[in-house]
Write an enzyme that holds these catalytic residues in place. Structure first.
Site, PDB file in Angstrom:
ATOM      1  N   ASP A 113       0.861  -1.183   0.000  1.00 11.52           N
ATOM      2  CA  ASP A 113       0.000   0.000   0.000  1.00 11.52           C
ATOM      3  C   ASP A 113       0.894   1.229   0.000  1.00 11.52           C
ATOM      4  O   ASP A 113       1.457   1.590   1.033  1.00 11.52           O
ATOM      5  CB  ASP A 113      -0.904  -0.016   1.228  1.00 11.52           C
ATOM      6  CG  ASP A 113      -1.733   1.243   1.391  1.00 11.52           C
ATOM      7  OD1 ASP A 113      -1.827   2.022   0.431  1.00 11.52           O
ATOM      8  OD2 ASP A 113      -2.286   1.455   2.496  1.00 11.52           O
ATOM      9  N   HIS A 161      -1.382  -2.535   5.943  1.00  8.67           N
ATOM     10  CA  HIS A 161      -0.618  -1.812   6.971  1.00  8.67           C
ATOM     11  C   HIS A 161       0.055  -2.765   7.961  1.00  8.67           C
ATOM     12  O   HIS A 161       0.207  -2.437   9.144  1.00  8.67           O
ATOM     13  CB  HIS A 161      -1.479  -0.790   7.701  1.00  8.67           C
ATOM     14  CG  HIS A 161      -1.653   0.486   6.935  1.00  8.67           C
ATOM     15  ND1 HIS A 161      -1.910   1.700   7.535  1.00  8.67           N
ATOM     16  CD2 HIS A 161      -1.604   0.747   5.603  1.00  8.67           C
ATOM     17  CE1 HIS A 161      -2.011   2.642   6.612  1.00  8.67           C
ATOM     18  NE2 HIS A 161      -1.833   2.080   5.427  1.00  8.67           N
ATOM     19  N   GLU A 195       0.085  10.749   1.213  1.00 14.25           N
ATOM     20  CA  GLU A 195      -1.292  10.251   1.261  1.00 14.25           C
ATOM     21  C   GLU A 195      -1.626   9.711   2.638  1.00 14.25           C
ATOM     22  O   GLU A 195      -2.760   9.863   3.116  1.00 14.25           O
ATOM     23  CB  GLU A 195      -1.497   9.156   0.205  1.00 14.25           C
ATOM     24  CG  GLU A 195      -2.948   8.715   0.020  1.00 14.25           C
ATOM     25  CD  GLU A 195      -3.387   7.591   0.954  1.00 14.25           C
ATOM     26  OE1 GLU A 195      -4.598   7.286   0.990  1.00 14.25           O
ATOM     27  OE2 GLU A 195      -2.511   7.002   1.646  1.00 14.25           O
ATOM     28  N   GLU A 196      -0.659   9.065   3.275  1.00  9.18           N
ATOM     29  CA  GLU A 196      -0.918   8.392   4.541  1.00  9.18           C
ATOM     30  C   GLU A 196      -1.200   9.347   5.698  1.00  9.18           C
ATOM     31  O   GLU A 196      -1.631   8.918   6.760  1.00  9.18           O
ATOM     32  CB  GLU A 196       0.259   7.470   4.902  1.00  9.18           C
ATOM     33  CG  GLU A 196       0.482   6.300   3.945  1.00  9.18           C
ATOM     34  CD  GLU A 196      -0.624   5.244   4.022  1.00  9.18           C
ATOM     35  OE1 GLU A 196      -1.538   5.402   4.846  1.00  9.18           O
ATOM     36  OE2 GLU A 196      -0.555   4.270   3.259  1.00  9.18           O
TER      37      GLU A 196
END
Length: 355
Positions: free
Chosen positions: A180, A322, A212-213
């Site tokens: 991811d 994750h 993005e995270e």
């Protein structure tokens, strides 16, 4: 080297290259080197987004494709007098998976090995065994003898990542951390390469976005700058084909059955139908996913750029998101590439996406 080995080599290099939010320089260099021969122009903006432009025969519709290149990680926030470190997560880290993990800390040009540690089970009180420790209750051991000793090789604010490696499982299935969204990056890289000798009717912007995270920050600035007519985000979708997850609650998404195509308020329904039609005409297997609210992806910001963007979300199924042992089928990546090529090579200027 056959295509399977070539694909594994690429995803291994992508996943094993560090790049947490705000520190994407290493992964940006790797992707830049992969795609530079297949773009007409490459831009790195002020925030660090890598923008790869493929000029088409017409200037409309302008299409943005986006995958984020940052992954979860952490920063060093404290060093105690004995040389043990405390860390602060950058992105969504599950504290259940942190204990016992080897890590890499990046200090200037050096890499420091460490381990995230806690009390041995033999020394835990009964109550301690029954609860999950918070990340700020754990410590990192780098072998230092004191704070001064530690400061010779690391500093406050250094960033780090879990020290995982990409491995093959059975068939075309792989496991690694960082899938991811390095899987989405791989889709865009392969799509760019496949389109090298294909004349597309549009100007294409392949965005490898940053941060993005921690709030899709890179997508906000890059989409604002480009002002696209159409935006397609390539992400990962939770694989629900594992014990303990209920499909009636989370949806029916499995590995090996093709990309998940989203529907919901974040997605333009006409663009959704167009993509579905291309998948069906191309005999590309796909799965449907429902999102009844804003998606937790770059898409939620791209859609509301300027006066609005017609958007779609296509995701590669992924188990155990994750964690350091995410699992994915490389066949799903290649099906996603094929779908994008069919969509991009045939999307005409006169397509009506107005609602």
């Amino acid at each position: 080297m056959d295509s399977n080995n070539s694909d594994f080599d690429l995803i291994k290099r992508l996943t094993e290259t560090p790049g947490i939010p705000g520190h994407e320089e290493n992964i940006r260099v790797l992707i830049h080197n992969e795609v530079k021969e297949f773009c007409d122009e490459i831009i790195v903006d002020k925030l660090g987004n890598l923008i790869c432009v493929k000029k088409g025969s017409k200037d409309k519709p302008k299409i943005l494709l986006c995958a984020h290149m940052d992954t979860i990680g952490f920063m060093i926030k404290y060093i105690d007098s004995d040389g043990f470190l405390r860390i602060q997560p950058v992105g969504g880290i599950d504290p259940r998976i942190t204990i016992g993990q080897p890590i890499l800390i990046f200090h200037e040009e050096n890499i420091v090995n460490g381990v995230i540690a806690s009390k041995p089970i033999h020394l835990l009180e009964k109550k301690e065994r029954e609860k999950v420790k918070k990340i700020d209750e754990l410590h990192v051991d780098i072998g230092a003898k004191s704070k001064e000793d530690a400061l010779e090789i690391i500093s406050l604010g250094d960033f780090g990542v879990f020290n995982y490696s990409c491995k093959k499982l059975s068939h075309s299935v792989i496991t690694s951390g960082g899938l991811d969204d390095r899987a989405g990056c791989m889709v865009l890289i392969k799509t760019l390469k496949e389109l090298k000798d294909v004349e597309t009717p549009n100007e294409l912007y392949f965005i490898f976005s940053v941060q993005e995270e921690i709030g899709a920050r890179g997508a906000i600035t890059s989409a604002f700058n480009i002002d696209p007519d159409i935006g397609i985000v390539v992400e990962v979708a939770h694989g629900i084909d594992v014990p303990g997850l209920k499909k009636d609650k989370h949806g029916d998404i499995s590995l090996g059955k093709g990309p998940a195509i989203d529907m919901g308020p974040n997605v333009n329904p006409k663009l959704f139908k167009y993509i579905i039609k291309k998948a069906e005409n191309g005999n590309i297997s796909f799965q449907l996913r429902v999102h009844g609210r804003a998606t937790p992806t770059d898409l939620r910001h791209i859609q509301i750029t300027h006066t609005g963007v017609s958007t779609a979300l296509i995701s590669v199924p992924l188990r155990y998101m994750h964690t350091t042992i995410e699992v994915m089928d490389l066949k799903d990546i290649n099906r996603t590439v094929k779908l994008l090529i069919d969509v991009l090579s045939k999307l005409k200027k006169d397509i009506n996406l107005k609602l």
